[in-house]
Design a protein around this motif. Sequence first.
Motif, PDB file in Angstrom:
ATOM      1  N   VAL A  46       0.866  -1.184   0.000  1.00  0.00           N
ATOM      2  CA  VAL A  46       0.000   0.000   0.000  1.00  0.00           C
ATOM      3  C   VAL A  46       0.903   1.235   0.000  1.00  0.00           C
ATOM      4  CG1 VAL A  46      -1.837   1.248   1.202  1.00  0.00           C
ATOM      5  CG2 VAL A  46      -1.768  -1.261   1.284  1.00  0.00           C
ATOM      6  N   ASN A  47       0.758   2.056  -1.020  1.00  0.00           N
ATOM      7  CA  ASN A  47       1.503   3.313  -1.100  1.00  0.00           C
ATOM      8  C   ASN A  47       0.611   4.426  -0.571  1.00  0.00           C
ATOM      9  OD1 ASN A  47       3.699   2.024  -2.382  1.00  0.00           O
ATOM     10  ND2 ASN A  47       2.760   2.295  -4.396  1.00  0.00           N
ATOM     11  N   VAL A  48       0.986   4.954   0.594  1.00  0.00           N
ATOM     12  CA  VAL A  48       0.141   5.939   1.271  1.00  0.00           C
ATOM     13  C   VAL A  48       0.657   7.352   0.991  1.00  0.00           C
ATOM     14  CG1 VAL A  48      -0.825   6.666   3.493  1.00  0.00           C
ATOM     15  CG2 VAL A  48      -0.244   4.246   3.107  1.00  0.00           C
ATOM     16  N   THR A  49      -0.263   8.236   0.668  1.00  0.00           N
ATOM     17  CA  THR A  49       0.044   9.665   0.565  1.00  0.00           C
ATOM     18  C   THR A  49      -0.923  10.402   1.489  1.00  0.00           C
ATOM     19  OG1 THR A  49       0.702   9.431  -1.749  1.00  0.00           O
ATOM     20  CG2 THR A  49       0.200  11.667  -0.978  1.00  0.00           C
ATOM     21  N   ILE A  50      -0.383  11.200   2.412  1.00  0.00           N
ATOM     22  CA  ILE A  50      -1.246  11.957   3.319  1.00  0.00           C
ATOM     23  C   ILE A  50      -0.991  13.452   3.140  1.00  0.00           C
ATOM     24  CG2 ILE A  50      -1.948  12.365   5.712  1.00  0.00           C
ATOM     25  CD1 ILE A  50      -1.000   9.556   6.412  1.00  0.00           C
ATOM     26  N   TYR A  51      -2.055  14.168   2.804  1.00  0.00           N
ATOM     27  CA  TYR A  51      -2.011  15.632   2.752  1.00  0.00           C
ATOM     28  C   TYR A  51      -2.413  16.142   4.132  1.00  0.00           C
ATOM     29  CZ  TYR A  51      -1.646  15.123  -2.299  1.00  0.00           C
ATOM     30  OH  TYR A  51      -1.217  14.792  -3.558  1.00  0.00           O
ATOM     31  N   GLN A  52      -1.459  16.767   4.821  1.00  0.00           N
ATOM     32  CA  GLN A  52      -1.650  17.207   6.198  1.00  0.00           C
ATOM     33  C   GLN A  52      -1.932  18.711   6.168  1.00  0.00           C
ATOM     34  OE1 GLN A  52      -2.280  17.785   9.230  1.00  0.00           O
ATOM     35  NE2 GLN A  52      -0.326  18.045  10.275  1.00  0.00           N
ATOM     36  N   TYR A  53      -3.187  19.094   6.456  1.00  0.00           N
ATOM     37  CA  TYR A  53      -3.579  20.507   6.396  1.00  0.00           C
ATOM     38  C   TYR A  53      -3.675  21.144   7.774  1.00  0.00           C
ATOM     39  CZ  TYR A  53      -4.778  19.773   1.481  1.00  0.00           C
ATOM     40  OH  TYR A  53      -4.714  19.505   0.137  1.00  0.00           O
ATOM     41  N   ASP A  54      -3.366  20.381   8.828  1.00  0.00           N
ATOM     42  CA  ASP A  54      -3.561  20.879  10.191  1.00  0.00           C
ATOM     43  C   ASP A  54      -2.252  21.469  10.744  1.00  0.00           C
ATOM     44  OD1 ASP A  54      -4.941  21.447  12.479  1.00  0.00           O
ATOM     45  OD2 ASP A  54      -5.199  19.355  13.119  1.00  0.00           O
ATOM     46  N   SER A  55      -2.371  22.181  11.847  1.00  0.00           N
ATOM     47  CA  SER A  55      -1.187  22.690  12.550  1.00  0.00           C
ATOM     48  C   SER A  55      -0.608  21.568  13.409  1.00  0.00           C
ATOM     49  CB  SER A  55      -1.575  23.893  13.414  1.00  0.00           C
ATOM     50  OG  SER A  55      -2.603  23.516  14.307  1.00  0.00           O
ATOM     51  N   GLY A  56       0.437  21.873  14.174  1.00  0.00           N
ATOM     52  CA  GLY A  56       1.054  20.850  15.025  1.00  0.00           C
ATOM     53  C   GLY A  56       1.505  21.451  16.334  1.00  0.00           C
ATOM     54  N   SER A  57       2.102  20.603  17.177  1.00  0.00           N
ATOM     55  CA  SER A  57       2.624  21.051  18.468  1.00  0.00           C
ATOM     56  C   SER A  57       3.670  20.030  18.915  1.00  0.00           C
ATOM     57  CB  SER A  57       1.483  21.145  19.492  1.00  0.00           C
ATOM     58  OG  SER A  57       0.814  19.911  19.593  1.00  0.00           O
ATOM     59  N   PRO A  58       4.469  20.358  19.933  1.00  0.00           N
ATOM     60  CA  PRO A  58       5.417  19.357  20.442  1.00  0.00           C
ATOM     61  C   PRO A  58       4.669  18.117  20.939  1.00  0.00           C
ATOM     62  CG  PRO A  58       5.934  21.543  21.300  1.00  0.00           C
ATOM     63  CD  PRO A  58       4.596  21.645  20.626  1.00  0.00           C
ATOM     64  N   LEU A  59       5.217  16.947  20.685  1.00  0.00           N
ATOM     65  CA  LEU A  59       4.590  15.709  21.137  1.00  0.00           C
ATOM     66  C   LEU A  59       4.734  15.564  22.648  1.00  0.00           C
ATOM     67  CD1 LEU A  59       5.958  13.398  18.312  1.00  0.00           C
ATOM     68  CD2 LEU A  59       3.528  13.825  18.748  1.00  0.00           C
ATOM     69  N   ARG A  60       3.719  15.016  23.317  1.00  0.00           N
ATOM     70  CA  ARG A  60       3.848  14.724  24.749  1.00  0.00           C
ATOM     71  C   ARG A  60       4.777  13.538  24.941  1.00  0.00           C
ATOM     72  NH1 ARG A  60      -2.450  15.239  26.796  1.00  0.00           N
ATOM     73  NH2 ARG A  60      -2.937  17.031  25.488  1.00  0.00           N
ATOM     74  N   ASN A  61       4.787  12.628  23.976  1.00  0.00           N
ATOM     75  CA  ASN A  61       5.667  11.458  24.026  1.00  0.00           C
ATOM     76  C   ASN A  61       6.489  11.447  22.742  1.00  0.00           C
ATOM     77  OD1 ASN A  61       6.853   8.957  23.893  1.00  0.00           O
ATOM     78  ND2 ASN A  61       5.057   7.838  24.640  1.00  0.00           N
ATOM     79  N   GLN A  62       7.801  11.697  22.872  1.00  0.00           N
ATOM     80  CA  GLN A  62       8.657  11.835  21.688  1.00  0.00           C
ATOM     81  C   GLN A  62       8.709  10.557  20.852  1.00  0.00           C
ATOM     82  OE1 GLN A  62       9.814  14.747  20.695  1.00  0.00           O
ATOM     83  NE2 GLN A  62       8.779  15.630  22.459  1.00  0.00           N
TER      84      GLN A  62
ATOM     85  N   LYS B 205       4.601  10.685   2.660  1.00  0.00           N
ATOM     86  CA  LYS B 205       4.414   9.458   1.886  1.00  0.00           C
ATOM     87  C   LYS B 205       5.190   8.311   2.524  1.00  0.00           C
ATOM     88  CE  LYS B 205       3.773  11.556  -2.684  1.00  0.00           C
ATOM     89  NZ  LYS B 205       3.662  11.138  -4.077  1.00  0.00           N
ATOM     90  N   PHE B 206       4.617   7.120   2.452  1.00  0.00           N
ATOM     91  CA  PHE B 206       5.283   5.907   2.938  1.00  0.00           C
ATOM     92  C   PHE B 206       4.530   4.707   2.384  1.00  0.00           C
ATOM     93  CE2 PHE B 206       2.134   7.377   5.920  1.00  0.00           C
ATOM     94  CZ  PHE B 206       1.410   6.245   6.237  1.00  0.00           C
ATOM     95  N   SER B 207       5.131   3.528   2.535  1.00  0.00           N
ATOM     96  CA  SER B 207       4.496   2.308   2.050  1.00  0.00           C
ATOM     97  C   SER B 207       4.547   1.235   3.130  1.00  0.00           C
ATOM     98  CB  SER B 207       5.212   1.792   0.793  1.00  0.00           C
ATOM     99  OG  SER B 207       5.146   2.753  -0.240  1.00  0.00           O
ATOM    100  N   PHE B 208       3.572   0.345   3.075  1.00  0.00           N
ATOM    101  CA  PHE B 208       3.603  -0.813   3.976  1.00  0.00           C
ATOM    102  C   PHE B 208       2.917  -1.984   3.287  1.00  0.00           C
ATOM    103  CE2 PHE B 208      -0.493   1.118   4.934  1.00  0.00           C
ATOM    104  CZ  PHE B 208      -1.331   0.042   5.183  1.00  0.00           C
ATOM    105  N   MET B 209       3.116  -3.185   3.843  1.00  0.00           N
ATOM    106  CA  MET B 209       2.474  -4.387   3.299  1.00  0.00           C
ATOM    107  C   MET B 209       1.270  -4.735   4.170  1.00  0.00           C
ATOM    108  SD  MET B 209       4.214  -5.332   0.635  1.00  0.00           S
ATOM    109  CE  MET B 209       3.602  -7.007   0.351  1.00  0.00           C
TER     110      MET B 209
END
Length: 224
Positions: free
Chosen positions: A92-108, A179-183
Motif C-alpha cells: 500500500v503506497n500511502v500519501t497523506i495531505y496534512q492541512y492541520d497545525s502541530g505542536s510538540p509531542l507529549r511522548n517523543q 508518503k510511505f508504504s507498507f504491506m
Amino acid sequence: MGRGGRLAVLGVLLAVAAGLVVFTVMAFIRTSPSTVDFTTGHQPGAPVDLTLQTVGSIGFGPHPSWVSYLTQDPSGQWVHTTLWDLPAHTRVNVTIYQYDSGSPLRNQQWGQVTGTLGDDATLNGKTFQVYNSNTGNGVGHTFSIPTLGISVPLVGNSSSANLCAQAPCTTKSPHNIVKFSFMTPGPGQYPWQCFVPCGLGFLYGNGGPMQTVGYMGGFLKVVA
Ligand SMILES: [Cu+2]
C-alpha cells in the motif's frame, strides 16, 4: 380494565419498544461511515494507492469543528471515512495531505517512523526516520496501525498560516505531504488511529474525534 385490555396495552407497549430498538439500530447503521473499496478490480501483486488528508476542522456533518481524516476513493472523490477494504499481502503506497497545525509531542516516541517499508517516510519529498517535534511546527497527528507496528508522524503547518477549515481541502491551502508504504498482512480487521491527543476541548484531548470512527481512527478490512 379486564385481562384482555391489559394484555392489549402490554402488546402495544412491547411493539413500541421493539420499534424504538429497530429505529435506533437503523439510525446507527445509516450514520456509521462508509467503507472505501480498494479490492474490486485489483490485480494480484499490484500496489494499492491510498490517499488521505487531515484537516483541523471538517466543516460539515454532525461535528463540523472536529479534527478529521478523509479518504480519496478510487474515482478521486474525497469521502469522510476511515474504513477501507484492502487486498491481503499487498503493498500500500500511502500519501497523506496534512492541512492541520502541530505542536510538540507529549511522548517523543511518536516522532519516529516505524513499521513502514524501509522504516522511513518522506516529508515533502525528503526522506526521514524521526522528526523532532520540538522544532518547526511540531506534529499534528500520527498515522498508526498498532497491531502492525506501523506509525508515522504527520508534521504540522504553521498555526499562524491561513489553514484550511473546510474539508475536503485543496493544495491551495498550506499543507505537508507525507508518503510511505507498507504491506498488508493476511485477512482480518486491523484498527488504526492517531496517537496525538488532538481532540480539542475533550478530557486530555483524547475524547470526541479521537474516539470516533471516521475522524481520528478507523479500520483496515483486509480481505483475501
Ligand atoms: Cu489526530
